[in-house]
Design a protein around this motif. Sequence first.
Motif, PDB file in Angstrom:
ATOM      1  N   SER A 291       0.622  -1.150  -0.012  1.00  0.00           N
ATOM      2  CA  SER A 291      -0.097  -0.036   0.114  1.00  0.00           C
ATOM      3  C   SER A 291       1.087   1.188   0.096  1.00  0.00           C
ATOM      4  O   SER A 291       0.697   2.289  -0.841  1.00  0.00           O
TER       5      SER A 291
ATOM      6  N   TRP B  61      -1.926  -1.082  -5.062  1.00  0.00           N
ATOM      7  CA  TRP B  61      -3.169  -1.434  -4.394  1.00  0.00           C
ATOM      8  C   TRP B  61      -3.676  -2.809  -4.614  1.00  0.00           C
ATOM      9  O   TRP B  61      -4.129  -3.179  -3.972  1.00  0.00           O
ATOM     10  N   SER B  62      -3.530  -3.148  -5.781  1.00  0.00           N
ATOM     11  CA  SER B  62      -3.977  -4.695  -6.122  1.00  0.00           C
ATOM     12  C   SER B  62      -3.341  -5.585  -5.547  1.00  0.00           C
ATOM     13  O   SER B  62      -4.036  -6.449  -4.856  1.00  0.00           O
TER      14      SER B  62
ATOM     15  N   GLN C 274      -7.928   3.628  -2.528  1.00  0.00           N
ATOM     16  CA  GLN C 274      -8.055   3.473  -3.816  1.00  0.00           C
ATOM     17  C   GLN C 274      -9.369   4.143  -4.228  1.00  0.00           C
ATOM     18  O   GLN C 274      -9.929   4.264  -5.583  1.00  0.00           O
TER      19      GLN C 274
END
Length: 814
Positions: A567, A572-573, A611
């Motif tokens: 992060s 993010w994924s 996100q």
Amino acid sequence: MSISKTSMKQYVLVILGLSVPWKYEIEDYIYRRQICTHIIQAVEQITQSITKDIGSGLALVLYEQGYFRHAEELEVVVLEARQRVLGKEHPDTLMSMAKVASTYSQQGKWREAEQLEVAVLEARERVLGKEHPHTLSSMANLASTCWNQGKWSEAEKLEVAVLEARKRLLGKEHPSTLISMANAASTYSQHGKWDEAEELQVAVLEATKRVLGKEHPDTLTSMANLALTYWNQGKRSETEQLEVAVLEATKWVLGKEHPETLTSMATLASTYLQQGKWREAEKLAVTALEARRRVLGKEHPDTLSSMANLALTYSEQGKWSETEELEVAALEARKRLLGKEHPKTLTSMANLARTYADRGKWSEAEQLEVAVLEATKRVFGKEHPDTLTSMANLGSTYLQQGKWREAEDLEVAVLEARKRLLGKEHPDTLTSMANAASTYSQHGKWDEAEELQVAVLEATKRVLGNKHPDTLTSMANLARMYAGQGKWSEAEVLEVAVLELRNQLLGTGHPSTLMSMANLARTYAGQGKWSEAEELEVAVLEARKQLLGKEHPRTLVSMGNLASTYSGQGKWSEAEELKVAVLEARKRVLGTDHPDTLMSMRNLARTYTDQGKWGEAEEPLLAVLEATKRGLGIEHPDTLKSIANLANTYVEQGKWSEAEDLQVAVLEARKRLLGKEHPHTLTSMGNLAVIYWHQGRLSEAEELEVSVLEARKQLLGTDHPDTLMSMGNLARTYAEQGKCGEAEELEVAVLEARKRLLGKQHPDTLTSMANLAVTYWNQDRWGEAEQLEVAVLEMRTRLLGKEHPQTLCSMANL
């Protein structure tokens, strides 16, 4: 002629009593166990009619199998008969008194045991003389009872007297003299005098080898005692080496299932457990338990100890259901056999309470620990070591529930008592100091916490040496405290040192080494050293998967830490994928309402927030809030944190009124519960100020932010990360009000501090540069603004990559 049932039982007892062997080979143990059931069935109704000769044999059987209450009844019958026939001070009568005292000790009736042992000692001194072997045995027994009551000074005094007398009368290498040396060494260990203990135990071992031979049972006992001292000194390899040798020798000399062999197995299993060798520990613990069930019976005290040991092994592996099942069974058996307030029963209650705490069942844990504490006060007294341990355990549970004042009161009381009773540098005293430091840090009392933690570290270095495991733990604790205060460089120096020493002493795969790697990774992350953090966290995760399994609690912690690092890098994924996996595993392993599961839900919500997935973030946060309300209450710290998190999500969605209502409620609760200047209260004030800022209520925002900044300067210092964040927030408010000069002054101060403390390329330093650039822009100082923004963009591109959100933000600003 018919025979009554009572007469038949009496005949059976006579036959059984006469058949009792007074030897201690494995076949003798097995036979005595086999006849124990028949004795129990017959003995309760006709105890008074049993003769003293038969009663002694029956009492031996019952004593060995842990039926101490029944053994006591028989020994009392024998004692009364001998008093009547032989007189109160006949040697055999005094021997019976000593046996009754021994049954009292096994039941935790220390005061009754002491009273009898004092009487026996005085009688033997009068009848036999002060230095008769039986008199010295009485002194040794009394010393043991004093030791069990935590009266270590009295115990040491008696043991030294016995030792000196036996040396003089029997010689330095007589078996009884060697036993006295071993007893004195044990008392030294309790005082934390491990070097003195080692010196005595080495002498005992050498003498028993010379006098009795290398594989005599007493020699093996000496080796086991020395191994325990080595463990206390942090000499892990020497400990294991001795214990393996003891186990192999007892197998060969006594047999694989002899009680002493099984004790050796249990001891080695415990050592494996402490070294993080959980598979080896579990294998030995299961073997010992099964053998003890077979040889000693399912409810023998040693069998129950094996159940407790195996439960502890399961606990370390995160097998909570198996742990709880074993501990409940051991507790019920000990209640039935030993009574509700026997020391071992209380130990079982304390163990079960720890398991409840590990599973997040705080109310159940607290209920048990309060009961244990009240019982230990009643049975042992308010300042007995076991009572103080119970107080410390309850304090820990209070701390986990956010009851910081109650926790602090207990921990301070324990610390003061241990200082007075054990001395300022006793290991237990140092543990209390470390616990109190942890509680102070939870209160935000950083100065008091740091002072205590530094004192603990200096003392452990002085007492145990620079490389002792406890010293390394103290270093790690101090490093975590520095990290909590944003003193990253100090934390890093300590953590690197701890990691290097643990690598050297314990090996790269030891749990403590992996913990050090994880701690250092978190410190790297705190400094924005993402690649170094990621490298360490990947290594820790792979090692824990291999050693502990994919769903062990510590493996899941590693996955969560790596997700946080992803992060921080804007991955993010990858972060979301890991956090979802952690959450699903914790739901499966721990349940939906376990604190760790709820923490995973919060972490996943944070990733959704990062996100911009506000709807997805809101759902888990609402679930966490409902669970914490239900499990912990509306004003528990975790509940308040959940409300604050939900409010922050509302802020990001522009739901200002909903966010304000929640933050005001949290702020009022924290003021009432924690005080106006507690770090959590100040965080709430800062959060509310942000809401006011978004609503355009700039004067109200400014008022709150000034208050927060002044409080943090006073409590944390001008360079603390939270203080610098407050300065940045106030600068933003000034800028929005058009007070560009005041804003610039604050932002320059923040930037200079972050450069000095974190380095020019730390993410927070770059954020400060970007903020200052905005202020320059607002003052029409285009060149200075552009210069800063270009520098920020170049560094973010190099450190985070072209497509990191913060890099894209810099490009947009420029």
